[in-house]
Design a protein around this motif. Structure first.
Motif, mmCIF file in Angstrom:
data_model
loop_
_atom_site.group_PDB
_atom_site.id
_atom_site.type_symbol
_atom_site.label_atom_id
_atom_site.label_comp_id
_atom_site.label_asym_id
_atom_site.label_seq_id
_atom_site.Cartn_x
_atom_site.Cartn_y
_atom_site.Cartn_z
ATOM 1 N N LEU A 15 0.844 -1.208 0.000
ATOM 2 C CA LEU A 15 0.000 0.000 0.000
ATOM 3 C C LEU A 15 0.879 1.259 0.000
ATOM 4 O O LEU A 15 0.555 2.254 -0.652
ATOM 5 C CB LEU A 15 -0.955 -0.013 1.197
ATOM 6 C CG LEU A 15 -1.992 -1.154 1.179
ATOM 7 C CD1 LEU A 15 -2.828 -1.148 2.458
ATOM 8 C CD2 LEU A 15 -2.922 -1.064 -0.047
ATOM 9 N N GLU A 16 2.027 1.182 0.694
ATOM 10 C CA GLU A 16 2.972 2.305 0.707
ATOM 11 C C GLU A 16 3.516 2.549 -0.709
ATOM 12 O O GLU A 16 3.644 3.689 -1.152
ATOM 13 C CB GLU A 16 4.138 1.923 1.633
ATOM 14 C CG GLU A 16 4.524 2.966 2.641
ATOM 15 C CD GLU A 16 5.631 2.443 3.541
ATOM 16 O OE1 GLU A 16 6.794 2.832 3.345
ATOM 17 O OE2 GLU A 16 5.349 1.602 4.430
ATOM 18 N N ILE A 17 3.811 1.455 -1.404
ATOM 19 C CA ILE A 17 4.337 1.593 -2.776
ATOM 20 C C ILE A 17 3.264 2.222 -3.671
ATOM 21 O O ILE A 17 3.546 3.140 -4.453
ATOM 22 C CB ILE A 17 4.817 0.230 -3.343
ATOM 23 C CG1 ILE A 17 6.018 -0.287 -2.548
ATOM 24 C CG2 ILE A 17 5.179 0.363 -4.828
ATOM 25 C CD1 ILE A 17 6.509 -1.684 -2.940
ATOM 26 N N LEU A 18 2.026 1.761 -3.543
ATOM 27 C CA LEU A 18 0.940 2.328 -4.358
ATOM 28 C C LEU A 18 0.832 3.837 -4.115
ATOM 29 O O LEU A 18 0.688 4.625 -5.057
ATOM 30 C CB LEU A 18 -0.389 1.638 -4.024
ATOM 31 C CG LEU A 18 -0.616 0.269 -4.690
ATOM 32 C CD1 LEU A 18 -1.788 -0.458 -4.053
ATOM 33 C CD2 LEU A 18 -0.857 0.417 -6.203
ATOM 34 N N GLN A 19 0.932 4.243 -2.847
ATOM 35 C CA GLN A 19 0.834 5.673 -2.535
ATOM 36 C C GLN A 19 2.020 6.441 -3.114
ATOM 37 O O GLN A 19 1.870 7.544 -3.622
ATOM 38 C CB GLN A 19 0.731 5.880 -1.027
ATOM 39 C CG GLN A 19 -0.677 5.544 -0.534
ATOM 40 C CD GLN A 19 -0.792 5.511 0.966
ATOM 41 O OE1 GLN A 19 0.027 4.904 1.644
ATOM 42 N NE2 GLN A 19 -1.810 6.147 1.510
ATOM 43 N N GLU A 20 3.191 5.833 -3.053
ATOM 44 C CA GLU A 20 4.407 6.445 -3.619
ATOM 45 C C GLU A 20 4.216 6.708 -5.124
ATOM 46 O O GLU A 20 4.698 7.688 -5.678
ATOM 47 C CB GLU A 20 5.578 5.476 -3.370
ATOM 48 C CG GLU A 20 6.864 5.753 -4.101
ATOM 49 C CD GLU A 20 7.713 6.812 -3.416
ATOM 50 O OE1 GLU A 20 7.455 7.083 -2.229
ATOM 51 O OE2 GLU A 20 8.613 7.366 -4.092
ATOM 52 N N PHE A 58 6.385 6.176 -11.960
ATOM 53 C CA PHE A 58 6.430 4.786 -12.433
ATOM 54 C C PHE A 58 7.647 4.063 -11.871
ATOM 55 O O PHE A 58 8.079 3.044 -12.398
ATOM 56 C CB PHE A 58 6.437 4.777 -13.980
ATOM 57 C CG PHE A 58 5.343 5.639 -14.534
ATOM 58 C CD1 PHE A 58 4.036 5.194 -14.534
ATOM 59 C CD2 PHE A 58 5.619 6.925 -14.989
ATOM 60 C CE1 PHE A 58 3.007 6.001 -14.982
ATOM 61 C CE2 PHE A 58 4.600 7.743 -15.441
ATOM 62 C CZ PHE A 58 3.288 7.282 -15.438
ATOM 63 N N ARG A 59 8.218 4.644 -10.800
ATOM 64 C CA ARG A 59 9.457 4.106 -10.244
ATOM 65 C C ARG A 59 9.213 3.622 -8.822
ATOM 66 O O ARG A 59 8.730 4.373 -7.965
ATOM 67 C CB ARG A 59 10.516 5.222 -10.242
ATOM 68 C CG ARG A 59 11.901 4.768 -9.798
ATOM 69 C CD ARG A 59 12.852 5.959 -9.910
ATOM 70 N NE ARG A 59 14.183 5.659 -9.408
ATOM 71 C CZ ARG A 59 15.157 5.162 -10.136
ATOM 72 N NH1 ARG A 59 14.975 4.885 -11.401
ATOM 73 N NH2 ARG A 59 16.353 4.918 -9.599
ATOM 74 N N VAL A 60 9.541 2.355 -8.558
ATOM 75 C CA VAL A 60 9.445 1.814 -7.194
ATOM 76 C C VAL A 60 10.859 1.825 -6.618
ATOM 77 O O VAL A 60 11.732 1.109 -7.092
ATOM 78 C CB VAL A 60 8.870 0.387 -7.188
ATOM 79 C CG1 VAL A 60 8.808 -0.156 -5.757
ATOM 80 C CG2 VAL A 60 7.482 0.358 -7.825
ATOM 81 N N PRO A 61 11.100 2.684 -5.620
ATOM 82 C CA PRO A 61 12.476 2.862 -5.129
ATOM 83 C C PRO A 61 13.013 1.629 -4.404
ATOM 84 O O PRO A 61 12.248 0.804 -3.900
ATOM 85 C CB PRO A 61 12.370 4.053 -4.178
ATOM 86 C CG PRO A 61 10.956 4.096 -3.754
ATOM 87 C CD PRO A 61 10.137 3.501 -4.860
ATOM 88 N N ASP A 62 14.336 1.578 -4.365
ATOM 89 C CA ASP A 62 15.026 0.458 -3.733
ATOM 90 C C ASP A 62 14.618 0.300 -2.269
ATOM 91 O O ASP A 62 14.440 -0.813 -1.780
ATOM 92 C CB ASP A 62 16.535 0.727 -3.831
ATOM 93 C CG ASP A 62 17.331 -0.489 -3.422
ATOM 94 O OD1 ASP A 62 17.081 -1.560 -4.003
ATOM 95 O OD2 ASP A 62 18.170 -0.367 -2.517
#
Ligand code: EPU
Length: 432
Positions: free
Chosen positions: A54-59, A82-86
């Motif tokens: 859910l945190e990634i979706l919000q990011e 469109f980037r999911v950080p490390d």
């Protein structure tokens, strides 16, 4: 740092309800990116892997609203990133689902290489092979996967999986739902969560056939619409409670399960002298007599699940005779064995085979969880053991089990979550 403190040796009695499936939730929530409109998703387990998704979706720019503790509403109309950080991706294996979903809906994805439990080599080459077959350009550079769809859209194709892979099957399914034309996934995984993802996508307007068989056919559609979907119960959480009752003894009604998904676990427990009775969407597990030896080989569904291997090993530690466990999926899933040996277990590991010589009882000891299922197995061993067991590194366990301590207490277990700075009561530790 918090730890579990378990005073073992008490039979488990009562009822416990199973939560939504972790490995379905961590795919269905990223799949909300594919949908135009609001997705209301129910029976979402409250576990740290879900919090992270859910945190990634919000990011990425999604609106995420908690309706109640197990229901979320997600709207992905304003995705701007469109980037999911490390920092987020490396904390969870399932972050790979953001490649398939972002690529499918927005034509581009930049996702740091996924992390997850250390079970040996965990490549994503089959996922990448599938995306490329659908026309994506995929580069892996500096620890990131960069994927783009030329012209912003993928094209249906036949994808043969060289190995049965849950993650690759579900990721290619997500990539294919909005592609032009027909995608056929051959040698697909058949796990319940593969079927659940397909059911979720179909309920939002996708055209997927054959999920749950070796061949899945996905005809691309223009767009998916919003709707409501409820995640299936967790096969592995249910199996973990079944193993706990087998190990500690007792009589527990496990509610909110799909008994069919538990057949392989039920069959093995029956061989071991444990009674399992199906009662609608519940199973009753009873064990009063001695545990018998058995052999287990883990395999893709409908075979025995690798995610139940460590928990069954905990049960077999005190079964009469010599049992074997053959790990058929992962290279390195016996890292918990040294912890069990601290409790008096007799286990020899050679490569992917463990030989367990049953002992009359285990003795409580200080343990350290080394991955999610290994941690759950240590809890099971502690519940049956004589004396006190402490388990550190419980963050692994919290990745996949909702309210483990509360649920176990509800069936009579003596387990507490304590701050490790406080001294642990050793009231039972010399028993046996
Ligand atoms: N594999 C490849 N290449 C790939 C993908 C997989 O060679 O591109 C190999 C793996 O190395 C492994 C086998 O294929 O030997 C199967 O891996 P799979 O892709 O099925 O595993 P996964 O998708 O990474 C999921 C679960 C795991 C579970 C496995 C097997 C999620 C998030 N994880 O992992 O669950 O063990 O399937 O059923 O769904 C857990 O919940 O504790 C857990 C580890």
């Amino acid at each position: 740092m918090y730890q579990y403190v378990i005073h073992g040796g008490k039979p488990l009695v009562g009822e416990v309800a199973i939560s939504g499936a972790k490995n379905a939730a961590v795919a269905i929530l990223p799949a909300a990116l594919l949908v135009n409109g609001v997705c209301r998703i129910e029976n979402v387990p409250q576990i740290s892997d879900v919090t992270l998704v859910l945190e990634i979706l919000q990011e990425l720019g999604a609106d995420v609203r908690s309706v109640n503790s197990n229901t979320v509403e997600i709207c992905c109309s304003h995705i701007h990133n469109f980037r999911v950080p490390d920092s987020l991706s490396r904390r969870m294996r399932a972050s790979y689902y953001f490649i398939g979903s972002l690529l499918s809906r927005f034509g581009k994805a930049e996702v740091s290489m996924p992390g997850g439990c250390d079970l040996g080599v965990r490549p994503i080459d089959l996922h990448i092979k599938g995306f490329r077959a659908l026309g994506a350009q995929v580069n892996v550079q500096g620890g990131f996967v960069y994927a783009t769809a030329p012209g912003g859209k993928l094209t249906g194709a036949t994808v043969y999986m060289d190995q049965v892979s849950v993650g690759a099957t579900m990721n290619v399914m997500m990539a294919a739902v909005l592609a032009d034309g027909l995608t056929v996934i051959e040698n697909a995984a058949k796990e319940p969560h593969v079927v659940d993802l397909a059911n979720f996508l179909n309920s939002m307007g996708a055209d997927i056939m054959g999920a749950g068989t070796d061949v899945i056919k996905i005809r691309g559609v223009e767009k998916l619409r919003g709707g409501t979907y409820s995640i299936i119960p967790d096969q592995i959480e249910a199996g973990t409670y079944m193993a706990a009752v087998a190990s500690a003894g007792g009589n527990v009604l496990i509610r909110n399960v799909i008994p069919k998904h538990l057949d392989c676990i039920t069959a093995k427990l029956a061989e071991m002298g444990v009674q399992v009775e199906e009662e609608g969407d519940c199973v009753r597990v009873m064990r009063t007599g001695k545990l018998h030896r058995t052999n287990i080989k883990t395999m893709p569904y409908p075979g025995f699940p690798t995610d139940m291997q460590a928990q069954m090993s905990a049960v077999l530690c005190t079964a009469e005779g010599t049992s074997t466990i053959d790990e058929g999926i992962w290279d390195n899933r016996f890292r918990y064995v040294d912890e069990f040996k601290r409790m008096g277990a007799r286990i020899q590991v050679s490569g992917k085979l463990a030989v367990i010589e049953g002992v009359p009882y285990l003795t409580g000891a200080p343990l350290r969880a080394c991955d999610l299922r290994a941690g759950a197995a240590m809890v099971i061993a502690g519940l049956a053991a004589h004396g006190t067991t402490t388990i550190e590194c419980i963050h692994y366990i919290e990745r996949g089990y909702e309210n483990l301590v509360g649920k176990l207490k509800g069936i009579g277990a003596d387990i507490e979550l304590v701050d490790a700075k406080e001294p642990v009561s050793l009231r039972d530790s010399q028993v046996g």
